[in-house]
Write an enzyme that holds these catalytic residues in place. Structure first.
Site, PDB file in Angstrom:
ATOM      1  N   GLY A   8       1.178  -1.125  -4.465  1.00  0.00           N
ATOM      2  CA  GLY A   8       2.156  -1.330  -5.451  1.00  0.00           C
ATOM      3  C   GLY A   8       2.349  -0.177  -6.243  1.00  0.00           C
ATOM      4  N   ASP A   9       1.283   0.537  -6.478  1.00  0.00           N
ATOM      5  CA  ASP A   9       1.529   1.615  -7.303  1.00  0.00           C
ATOM      6  C   ASP A   9       2.414   2.917  -6.577  1.00  0.00           C
ATOM      7  OD1 ASP A   9       0.003   1.464  -9.688  1.00  0.00           O
ATOM      8  OD2 ASP A   9      -1.763   1.845  -8.612  1.00  0.00           O
ATOM      9  N   SER A  10       2.052   3.112  -5.180  1.00  0.00           N
ATOM     10  CA  SER A  10       2.740   3.965  -4.456  1.00  0.00           C
ATOM     11  C   SER A  10       4.424   3.607  -4.327  1.00  0.00           C
ATOM     12  CB  SER A  10       2.192   4.089  -2.970  1.00  0.00           C
ATOM     13  OG  SER A  10       1.119   4.560  -3.239  1.00  0.00           O
ATOM     14  N   GLY A  61       5.857   4.374  -7.868  1.00  0.00           N
ATOM     15  CA  GLY A  61       6.016   5.774  -7.607  1.00  0.00           C
ATOM     16  C   GLY A  61       7.235   6.447  -7.223  1.00  0.00           C
TER      17      GLY A  61
END
Length: 403
Positions: free
Chosen positions: A173-175, A178
């Protein structure tokens, strides 16, 4: 936007101040650095960013930090202190983009509301990447990748039928957030480059929405068909055959035969041409409807053959499949080697460290290899000198714990 020949790439000349923490927003700024942006990483003086304390760590050195924040110069500054706020605002006119990921309202509380930011730099692009956005009842909630993944509907699609939903052992989810961060920056930079009179903007990027944006068919299939998509193990509910299979010698591999042409070739490859015209499987909708019986037949064939023999049967028919790789497989694969998919970042501690290559590649453009992520305040003297702050002043600011 300024233009500098020293930073090749589509984002050369773009200056980004990255004051975000952990992973999602900083990774977006890193993608921009990969393509030529001059990114300055701003941290608190105590080096308390959580990513510096997450595994993998070797002898106290945060390895994840080194690769996620590659290509950046690092400074320290406590913007919550009056002098830190003053220095921060004095630097902003020299930057094109500010990236932050604090809870909604945090910058306002520190006297850095959007009106103040745009007063000192009217063309500033302010990217605010939070879990749930700047508006709505959840705007002040804390969030991490697994929360975004769960709430977006993404996690509900993983796991075995009837079992618990599963998270990946990586903050996907962070990637994804990003990537949307980098896209936001590139899109707004393009807008400003095309109009010297255009004003800066505040980009409201919610990580949960970024993940949900990837799941295009969920709303329409629910409205029009009354379906709620859920976990299907390693199978898919939209095409067949498509699964994770196991060979006689225990190799797990993924295979997809979504199109009619690939399905026909697959049937021929495994000696089951009868399945091509079988009225239960002769069209994709029928194959999905009868997925269990169809898939079991392929699974049985694969389970009776060694992986090397399966490869010998499938490759001449151009079937899309792959063994499930771990990092040792990636390093050993001749295609990854030929493409130099792993590059080595110059590093002060280890000489160099391995990391994924710059993506995407632009034909005819050789991008410089970025250095690894900076140590806490590593470039304070260099960066602050560009803003007229002397070494004597830096020493005083260190004593005051402003930097």
């Amino acid at each position: 936007m300024t233009q500098t020949a020293s930073h090749p790439g589509a984002l050369a000349g773009v200056r980004i101040l990255d004051m975000a923490t952990v992973l999602a927003a900083p990774s977006g700024a890193t993608l921009c650095a990969d393509h030529g942006a001059d990114v300055v990483k701003l941290e608190l003086p105590d080096g308390s960013d959580a990513l510096r304390h997450m595994q993998p760590i070797k002898d106290g050195t945060p390895l994840w930090w080194k690769v996620v924040n590659r290509g950046k110069r690092g400074i320290t500054l406590d913007v919550r202190k009056p002098k830190g706020r003053e220095i921060f605002l004095s630097m902003l006119p020299k930057f094109d983009v500010l990236v932050e990921n604090f809870r909604s309202g945090s910058l306002d509380k520190w006297g850095l509301d959007i009106e103040t930011l745009h007063r000192v730099n009217p063309r500033l692009i302010v990217v605010r990447l939070t879990g749930f956005g700047q508006t709505g009842p959840y705007r002040s909630r804390a969030g991490f990748a697994r929360v975004f993944e769960a709430m977006s509907g993404f996690t509900n699609l993983t796991g075995e039928v009837g079992g618990s939903p599963l998270h990946s052992n990586f903050p996907l989810g962070d990637s994804i957030a990003g990537i949307f961060c980098a896209f936001s920056i590139a899109a707004e930079v393009a807008r400003l480059r095309g109009n010297p009179d255009a004003a800066g903007v505040e980009v409201d990027l919610a990580a949960t929405e970024a993940l949900f944006r990837m799941l295009d068919p969920l709303p329409v299939e629910h409205e029009q068909l009354g379906q709620v998509r859920c976990a299907a193990g390693n199978r898919t509910s939209y095409t067949a055959p498509s699964n994770m299979y196991r060979s006689l010698d225990g190799v797990h591999f993924s295979l997809v035969a979504s199109s009619q042409a690939v399905y026909v070739r697959l049937c021929k490859a495994v000696g089951r041409a009868d399945l091509i015209t079988d009225p239960n499987y002769d069209t994709l909708p029928k194959r999905v409807l009868n997925i269990d019986s169809l898939d079991n037949q392929f699974a049985e064939w694969f389970a009776a053959h060694r992986y090397v023999d399966i490869c010998a049967q499938l490759e001449p028919y151009e079937i899309p499949f792959s063994k499930v790789y771990d990092i040792t497989d990636i390093k050993a694969d001749p295609h990854f080697q030929a493409r130099q998919a792993i590059i080595r970042l110059p590093d002060a501690d280890y000489g160099s460290v391995p990391a994924p290559c710059i993506v995407p590649r632009v034909m005819g453009r050789d991008m410089p290899i970025p250095r690894s992520g900076p140590a806490v305040g590593e470039h304070n003297a260099e960066v602050y000198a560009e803003f007229g702050i002397s070494e004597e002043m830096l020493s005083a600011l260190r004593d005051q714990r402003v930097i």
